[in-house]
Design a protein around this motif. Structure first.
Motif, PDB file in Angstrom:
ATOM      1  N   VAL A 153      35.400  38.479  21.919  1.00 53.14           N
ATOM      2  CA  VAL A 153      35.200  39.849  22.399  1.00 53.14           C
ATOM      3  C   VAL A 153      35.923  40.013  23.733  1.00 53.14           C
ATOM      4  O   VAL A 153      36.640  40.983  23.961  1.00 53.14           O
ATOM      5  CB  VAL A 153      33.695  40.147  22.558  1.00 53.14           C
ATOM      6  N   TYR A 154      35.730  39.025  24.615  1.00 56.24           N
ATOM      7  CA  TYR A 154      36.404  39.007  25.909  1.00 56.24           C
ATOM      8  C   TYR A 154      37.545  37.992  25.888  1.00 56.24           C
ATOM      9  O   TYR A 154      37.606  37.108  25.021  1.00 56.24           O
ATOM     10  CB  TYR A 154      35.423  38.621  27.016  1.00 56.24           C
ATOM     11  N   ASP A 155      38.410  38.097  26.880  1.00 58.68           N
ATOM     12  CA  ASP A 155      39.521  37.157  26.972  1.00 58.68           C
ATOM     13  C   ASP A 155      39.157  35.907  27.756  1.00 58.68           C
ATOM     14  O   ASP A 155      39.790  34.878  27.605  1.00 58.68           O
ATOM     15  CB  ASP A 155      40.734  37.827  27.618  1.00 58.68           C
ATOM     16  N   ARG A 156      38.150  36.006  28.605  1.00 59.65           N
ATOM     17  CA  ARG A 156      37.740  34.820  29.351  1.00 59.65           C
ATOM     18  C   ARG A 156      36.238  34.835  29.596  1.00 59.65           C
ATOM     19  O   ARG A 156      35.572  35.859  29.436  1.00 59.65           O
ATOM     20  CB  ARG A 156      38.508  34.690  30.661  1.00 59.65           C
ATOM     21  N   ALA A 157      35.735  33.668  29.979  1.00 60.82           N
ATOM     22  CA  ALA A 157      34.288  33.485  30.104  1.00 60.82           C
ATOM     23  C   ALA A 157      33.663  34.422  31.126  1.00 60.82           C
ATOM     24  O   ALA A 157      32.537  34.898  30.933  1.00 60.82           O
ATOM     25  CB  ALA A 157      33.983  32.026  30.474  1.00 60.82           C
ATOM     26  N   VAL A 158      34.377  34.684  32.222  1.00 63.44           N
ATOM     27  CA  VAL A 158      33.892  35.622  33.237  1.00 63.44           C
ATOM     28  C   VAL A 158      34.871  36.796  33.261  1.00 63.44           C
ATOM     29  O   VAL A 158      35.864  36.780  33.994  1.00 63.44           O
ATOM     30  CB  VAL A 158      33.798  34.965  34.619  1.00 63.44           C
ATOM     31  N   PRO A 159      34.617  37.817  32.443  1.00 61.80           N
ATOM     32  CA  PRO A 159      35.567  38.924  32.310  1.00 61.80           C
ATOM     33  C   PRO A 159      35.522  39.856  33.520  1.00 61.80           C
ATOM     34  O   PRO A 159      34.511  39.938  34.223  1.00 61.80           O
ATOM     35  CB  PRO A 159      35.081  39.646  31.052  1.00 61.80           C
ATOM     36  N   PRO A 160      36.603  40.589  33.768  1.00 65.10           N
ATOM     37  CA  PRO A 160      36.597  41.570  34.859  1.00 65.10           C
ATOM     38  C   PRO A 160      35.637  42.713  34.556  1.00 65.10           C
ATOM     39  O   PRO A 160      35.322  42.981  33.386  1.00 65.10           O
ATOM     40  CB  PRO A 160      38.043  42.063  34.905  1.00 65.10           C
ATOM     41  N   LEU A 161      35.185  43.376  35.600  1.00 63.05           N
ATOM     42  CA  LEU A 161      34.191  44.435  35.460  1.00 63.05           C
ATOM     43  C   LEU A 161      34.658  45.538  34.509  1.00 63.05           C
ATOM     44  O   LEU A 161      33.878  46.041  33.694  1.00 63.05           O
ATOM     45  CB  LEU A 161      33.862  45.026  36.833  1.00 63.05           C
ATOM     46  N   ALA A 162      35.926  45.898  34.573  1.00 62.64           N
ATOM     47  CA  ALA A 162      36.432  46.974  33.711  1.00 62.64           C
ATOM     48  C   ALA A 162      36.299  46.603  32.231  1.00 62.64           C
ATOM     49  O   ALA A 162      36.031  47.464  31.392  1.00 62.64           O
ATOM     50  CB  ALA A 162      37.892  47.279  34.055  1.00 62.64           C
ATOM     51  N   ALA A 163      36.492  45.325  31.912  1.00 64.13           N
ATOM     52  CA  ALA A 163      36.349  44.868  30.523  1.00 64.13           C
ATOM     53  C   ALA A 163      34.890  44.936  30.083  1.00 64.13           C
ATOM     54  O   ALA A 163      34.584  45.325  28.950  1.00 64.13           O
ATOM     55  CB  ALA A 163      36.884  43.452  30.380  1.00 64.13           C
ATOM     56  N   VAL A 164      33.983  44.568  30.994  1.00 68.00           N
ATOM     57  CA  VAL A 164      32.549  44.634  30.681  1.00 68.00           C
ATOM     58  C   VAL A 164      32.131  46.086  30.452  1.00 68.00           C
ATOM     59  O   VAL A 164      31.352  46.391  29.536  1.00 68.00           O
ATOM     60  CB  VAL A 164      31.716  43.998  31.819  1.00 68.00           C
ATOM     61  N   GLU A 165      32.661  46.987  31.261  1.00 65.58           N
ATOM     62  CA  GLU A 165      32.334  48.408  31.101  1.00 65.58           C
ATOM     63  C   GLU A 165      32.845  48.943  29.762  1.00 65.58           C
ATOM     64  O   GLU A 165      32.174  49.739  29.099  1.00 65.58           O
ATOM     65  CB  GLU A 165      32.925  49.208  32.264  1.00 65.58           C
ATOM     66  N   LEU A 166      34.029  48.501  29.343  1.00 72.54           N
ATOM     67  CA  LEU A 166      34.567  48.944  28.059  1.00 72.54           C
ATOM     68  C   LEU A 166      33.727  48.400  26.906  1.00 72.54           C
ATOM     69  O   LEU A 166      33.463  49.113  25.935  1.00 72.54           O
ATOM     70  CB  LEU A 166      36.024  48.492  27.916  1.00 72.54           C
ATOM     71  N   PHE A 167      33.299  47.158  27.013  1.00 74.12           N
ATOM     72  CA  PHE A 167      32.424  46.576  25.995  1.00 74.12           C
ATOM     73  C   PHE A 167      31.108  47.347  25.916  1.00 74.12           C
ATOM     74  O   PHE A 167      30.619  47.665  24.830  1.00 74.12           O
ATOM     75  CB  PHE A 167      32.159  45.107  26.335  1.00 74.12           C
TER      76      PHE A 167
END
Length: 283
Positions: free
Chosen positions: A49-63
């Motif tokens: 789902v994410y590209d890395r174990a600790v994703p950037p905030l913008a990626a978390v918001e999109l998820f």
């Protein structure tokens, strides 16, 4: 039952230092539209789902936005963690999110416990097999040799054991994140050979009606019942010939599979130009 099979979103990934968030946001919109327009009954997301174990905030918001939009449609979603995800972080709040119809399967111990969803013909059991790092799950599955085939075979034994206890006619879908023999790799997948030979035979998944695979970024058919959806966007120039799509899978009353591809939006097409430096600069 109509299933939309996707995987390898890699939210937060950049392409040669170019931010891909706008393109990923466009894909999420396309996904939601596809679910609505094609009367999809359940969405499956087979890891990364994410590209890395600790994703950037913008990626978390999109998820977060994707989960809210899918839940708003009232269509159940089943997703697993991949080798790029942090299973523990992705799985936080899974019990609460489950009530909204978003079923996160990130714990290897739960491989034999399905999400059971009914349709007009009976139940369909969805088994989520998150990425199983052999060295880390060896003890959980009681295998002597820490290898990908051994741990996946043990996980599938749990799936088949549970399925045997269910009513006759119960159909089954397995989500897995793995490198299955016969699959074609690209340059953008992370190597998973640490912990033994990475490739596992497709026969490991015998006994279920459909296997929704993630990990390899090219959409491909290993067998009529075993398919990779591939990534919705290209993440390396080795994917310049890929047709990015998701699988629309129909599972009939007998468990027979029919599948068609639905193309994903292409914000910027890739091309490879070859020639001498002088020719390329002059053309």
């Amino acid at each position: 039952m109509r299933i939309l099979h996707t995987s390898d979103w890699h939210l937060g990934r950049a392409f040669h230092r170019v931010n891909m968030l706008d393109a990923q946001e466009a894909f999420i919109g396309h996904l939601v539209t596809t679910v609505r327009e094609h009367a999809v009954d359940v969405v499956v997301v087979s890891g990364d789902v994410y590209d890395r174990a600790v994703p950037p905030l913008a990626a978390v918001e999109l998820f977060d936005d994707a989960l809210h939009r899918l839940a708003g449609l009232g269509v159940p979603t089943v997703m697993i963690s991949g080798n790029h995800d942090s299973a523990r972080r992705l799985g936080v709040g899974a019990g609460l999110i489950d009530r909204a119809g978003i079923h996160l399967r990130t714990d290897p111990a739960g491989c034999g416990t399905p999400v059971v969803l009914p349709d007009a013909h009976g139940d369909v059991a969805f088994y989520g097999l998150p990425y199983l790092e052999p060295a880390l799950v060896k003890a959980e599955f009681g295998v002597e040799k820490a290898g990908h085939e051994a741990v996946l075979a043990a996980a599938m034994d749990r799936v088949r054991a549970d399925l045997a206890t269910r009513a006759t006619g119960t159909r089954s879908v397995v989500l897995a994140h793995a490198f299955v023999t016969g699959g074609e790799q690209s340059d953008s997948e992370r190597d998973i050979t640490v912990g033994g030979v990475a490739a596992v035979p497709s026969g490991v998944f015998d006994g279920v009606d459909y296997v929704a695979l993630g990990h390899l970024h090219g959409c491909q058919t290993i067998g009529e019942r075993v398919r990779y959806s591939g990534s919705p966007l290209p993440y390396s120039f080795s994917e310049h010939r890929h047709r990015k799509s998701v699988w629309l899978v129909d599972l009939d009353a007998a468990g027979t599979v029919t599948a068609e591809r639905v193309d994903c939006p292409v914000p910027r097409a890739l091309a490879r130009l070859r020639g001498t430096l002088d020719d390329l600069l002059a053309d």
